[in-house]
Design a protein around this motif. Structure first.
Motif, short mmCIF file in Angstrom:
data_model
loop_
_atom_site.label_atom_id
_atom_site.label_comp_id
_atom_site.label_asym_id
_atom_site.label_seq_id
_atom_site.Cartn_x
_atom_site.Cartn_y
_atom_site.Cartn_z
N GLY A 163 35.55 -20.54 -7.18
CA GLY A 163 36.42 -19.58 -7.85
C GLY A 163 35.56 -17.72 -7.85
O GLY A 163 35.84 -17.04 -8.66
N ILE A 164 34.45 -17.83 -7.05
CA ILE A 164 33.97 -16.45 -7.20
C ILE A 164 33.48 -15.80 -6.23
O ILE A 164 34.10 -16.22 -4.91
CB ILE A 164 32.00 -16.30 -8.24
CG1 ILE A 164 32.14 -17.88 -8.91
CG2 ILE A 164 31.12 -15.74 -7.85
CD1 ILE A 164 30.71 -18.24 -9.16
N PHE A 165 33.99 -14.44 -6.43
CA PHE A 165 34.42 -13.47 -5.22
C PHE A 165 33.96 -12.30 -6.55
O PHE A 165 33.55 -11.84 -7.61
CB PHE A 165 35.84 -13.42 -5.31
CG PHE A 165 36.46 -12.62 -6.36
CD1 PHE A 165 36.60 -11.50 -6.33
CD2 PHE A 165 37.21 -13.30 -6.94
CE1 PHE A 165 37.87 -10.23 -7.16
CE2 PHE A 165 37.84 -12.62 -7.85
CZ PHE A 165 38.14 -11.58 -7.88
N ASN A 166 32.73 -11.78 -5.08
CA ASN A 166 32.24 -10.53 -5.12
C ASN A 166 32.28 -9.37 -4.35
O ASN A 166 31.40 -8.50 -3.92
CB ASN A 166 29.90 -11.04 -5.57
CG ASN A 166 29.83 -11.67 -4.72
OD1 ASN A 166 29.72 -11.89 -3.18
ND2 ASN A 166 29.54 -13.07 -4.40
N HIS A 167 33.21 -9.66 -2.89
CA HIS A 167 33.45 -8.89 -2.43
C HIS A 167 34.74 -8.25 -1.58
O HIS A 167 35.73 -9.45 -1.75
CB HIS A 167 32.27 -9.15 -0.95
CG HIS A 167 32.37 -8.01 0.18
ND1 HIS A 167 31.79 -6.93 -0.61
CD2 HIS A 167 32.92 -7.93 1.10
CE1 HIS A 167 31.95 -5.96 1.00
NE2 HIS A 167 32.69 -6.94 1.74
N GLY A 168 35.35 -8.01 -1.37
CA GLY A 168 36.76 -7.68 -1.03
C GLY A 168 37.35 -7.09 -2.23
O GLY A 168 36.82 -7.14 -3.73
#
Length: 694
Positions: A163-168
């Motif tokens: 659940g970690i997103f750091n791009h897009g």
């Protein structure tokens, strides 16, 4: 496939059949020489032939139905980023999880078409459990699904991530475009761990020598209430700043401004470091390095005018927007005390003037070789202007002005103006240009020509000249403030006027690079997951681009390790894709030989380390649950991974779709039908002749 006739009525067919029967009856009713069985056979053949020929006159159609079965596609997306590997929930068995995910893929393959992908900063086919991706872009995975499976029967999407997103973008906003349930697998651990980290560093990547600049460091701490740590900043390995930080609360966030001084020219490496705490989950996120390029001052632009004018404010604002340039406005009597040699570009706004206030300044200007931008208007002394320079002559001037509109000149390539920019300039109000017969040096390059009313002319409005390497620009009209108002009236999102002024100033002030061998990277700073791109150009004695000889490149990192490359040849230049490299500062030397003479080119670039995967370590299972609920899917923990197959199998909406394809053809186009008619007709004729009938 199902085929049947359509497009003709039963009555028409019965009419054709009646015609065939009538024809056969008339032919064979009084025949006494044929055997009864043979007579009946010939009658039937005649009926069939005549009926078929008559029916073809109605152009009947044959309809063909094809049915295509489209099995549901089950798409599996596996998060392959570093954050999945570094933080695992208690009791998580990595090997068992990998086996279960592959078993799930095999089980679903019995009934469905299954496609699998792994994603981090990029999306690739298949499953990969190495977890080495430096970024997480779950939205890119959904874009991949949307692009490749448009108009396909997507049954379900299985998303295994922390659940970690750091791009897009946020993947939650992508699920509506898929129109399929998303079954999420909650990897990682949603319980915060003891950790202090640098979550972000805000800084300018270009500063000027001897300037002070501020770096903002955002510090976070979890489960560390009451602890103390220190923040240190090092420049090129030497500590230059230190602060103590008291942590208050188990979810601690603080932005700390650090004031630094740019005292050395070139690319400077700064490292921000937090002191570690006992039993920290990881110390990989305790430091972050960044690079700042220190340059030796701004380019100075002098705006010289005899009196205030709204155009001067427009010019100064546009020039000052570029942080590489500094504009200074000097008027009237102050001109005599101004030294033009201290400036990189001189803008003469309606100078020489009618009152001759600038005479002493213009005399000093003749003694220095500086690029000049001339802007003419109603207060320009045209006679003195003609004497000041030799590239332009405005004859028969009587002091009057005329309205002229900008008309983009075809073939201008010195800098880029898009088609949208050109269209916007064409809507601007006119400038006021001195009336007279304009003569321009043949080597001039026009940006805009003059349009008077609706008549386009070949007289330039804004153009450039180059005399022995010294550039000059000419704007034959005043009223830039009108263009500014036109932009405001049109509510343009970006100022094309500011862009034009900035590009004009940059073009005139930048010295021509006459080196015969040039090598440069596509940009000065890269992230460590980007490919390093080099471009090279080699010129012969006539300054024509050539690429016959080989060009070699050596790249050296901070530890002194050397990497050797050879450029690939393009149409008349060179290119090199060196691939991604580790974070750090790099220097390069390129060399080649042309006509027995050796050429060298040097340069540098730096690569920023990506630590985003270490800056957020707590899994976001709430996001995964929201994605599942909004798409009519369900959240599963890794231990229950195989139950996803049962959930999909009992979902009645996930089923095979049958597509019907209808096709109509004219019966007369079928060649075999003509063959059949000929065979029937030939058989009848043969049997009649054999038995002595005409």
């Amino acid at each position: 496939m199902n085929s049947f006739f359509s497009g003709t009525s039963v009555l028409s067919f019965l009419g054709c059949l009646a015609l065939g029967i009538l024809y056969a009856w008339l032919l064979y009713r009084n025949n006494k020489n044929l055997d009864k069985k043979l007579q009946y056979t010939l009658t039937v053949l005649r009926i069939l032939v005549v009926t078929a020929i008559a029916w073809l006159l109605f152009a009947p159609l044959i309809k063909t139905l094809n049915y295509t079965l489209d099995k549901p596609v089950i798409i599996i997306g596996q998060d392959n980023s570093l954050s999945v590997r570094q933080v695992k929930a208690a009791g998580f068995d990595e090997k068992q999880y990998e086996q279960n995910l592959k078993a799930l893929q095999d089980k679903l393959s019995d009934k469905y078409e299954v496609k699998s992908y792994h994603f981090s900063d990029q999306v690739a086919d298949g499953l990969d459990f190495k977890n080495q991706g430096k970024l997480t872009d779950a939205a890119a995975f959904f874009r991949k699904v949307q692009d490749e499976y448009t108009n396909r029967n997507i049954g379900a999407v299985i998303l295994a991530t922390d659940g970690i997103f750091n791009h897009g973008g946020n993947p939650l906003y992508s699920i509506n475009q898929i129109n399929a349930p998303v079954y999420t697998v909650a990897l990682g651990d949603s319980v915060p761990k003891r950790d202090v980290l640098i979550s972000n560093v805000n800084y300018n990547n270009i500063v000027y020598l001897d300037d002070d600049f501020t770096v903002e460091v955002q510090v976070q701490a979890f489960q560390s209430n009451g602890e103390n740590t220190s923040l240190t900043v090092a420049q090129n390995g030497s500590k230059i700043e230190q602060q103590n930080i008291a942590i208050s609360g188990n979810s601690f966030v603080k932005t700390i401004p650090v004031k630094l001084h740019a005292g050395k020219i070139g690319v400077q490496k700064y490292t921000v470091q937090l002191g570690s705490l006992p039993n920290e989950m990881t110390i990989r996120n305790n430091s972050q390095s960044f690079y700042v390029e220190v340059i030796d001052g701004r380019q100075k632009v002098l705006l010289a005018a005899a009196a205030p004018h709204p155009d001067l404010g427009v010019l100064k604002e546009a020039i000052s927007l570029n942080k590489h340039y500094e504009a200074k406005l000097v008027l009237a009597d102050d001109l005599s005390a101004t030294d033009p040699s201290k400036f990189d570009l001189i803008v003469l706004y309606q100078l020489p003037d009618l009152q001759n206030l600038s005479a002493s300044f213009l005399q000093k200007l003749k003694l220095v070789k500086k690029p000049i931008l001339y802007i003419l208007g109603g207060q320009s002394n045209i006679t003195a202007f003609n004497q000041l320079q030799s590239q332009v002559n405005l004859g028969s001037a009587n002091g009057s002005v005329q309205e002229v509109y900008p008309d983009f000149a075809n073939g201008f390539t010195s800098f880029n103006l898009t088609a949208a920019d050109q269209k916007q300039f064409s809507t601007f109000d006119p400038l006021l240009s001195p009336f007279g017969r304009l003569t321009v040096n043949a080597g001039a390059t026009a940006v805009f020509n003059q349009r008077i009313g609706k008549v386009s002319t070949q007289q330039p409005l804004l153009f450039f000249t180059n005399e022995n390497g010294l550039k000059a620009g000419y704007l034959m009209g005043e009223g830039l403030w009108r263009w500014k108002l036109s932009e405001a009236e049109n509510e343009a999102p970006q100022s094309v006027l500011n862009d034009l002024i900035s590009k004009t100033v940059q073009y005139l002030s930048v010295k021509d690079d006459k080196r015969r061998f040039k090598v440069f990277t596509s940009k000065a700073a890269y992230d460590e997951n980007e490919n390093i791109q080099f471009n090279a150009t080699l010129y012969n004695d006539s300054y024509q681009a050539v690429n016959e000889p080989e060009v070699n490149l050596q790249v050296k990192n901070e530890t002194g390790k050397v990497f050797n490359y050879t450029f690939s040849k393009t149409e008349n230049a060179y290119q090199l894709d060196a691939g991604p490299m580790p974070a750090g500062n790099y220097w390069y030397v390129a060399n080649t030989t042309l006509g027995g003479k050796k050429f060298n080119a040097v340069g540098s670039f730096y690569i920023n380390a990506l630590i985003a995967e270490y800056q957020q370590t707590t899994a976001n299972h709430q996001l995964l649950n929201t994605i599942a609920k909004q798409s009519n899917g369900k959240l599963f923990m890794p231990a229950n991974l195989l139950k996803i197959a049962d959930e999909i199998l009992k979902n009645e909406n996930i089923k095979t779709i049958s597509y019907e394809d209808r096709k109509y053809d004219e019966l007369i186009n079928m060649k075999w039908l003509f063959g059949l008619i000929l065979i029937l007709f030939g058989t009848e004729w043969f049997l009649r002749k054999r038995n002595g009938e005409l």
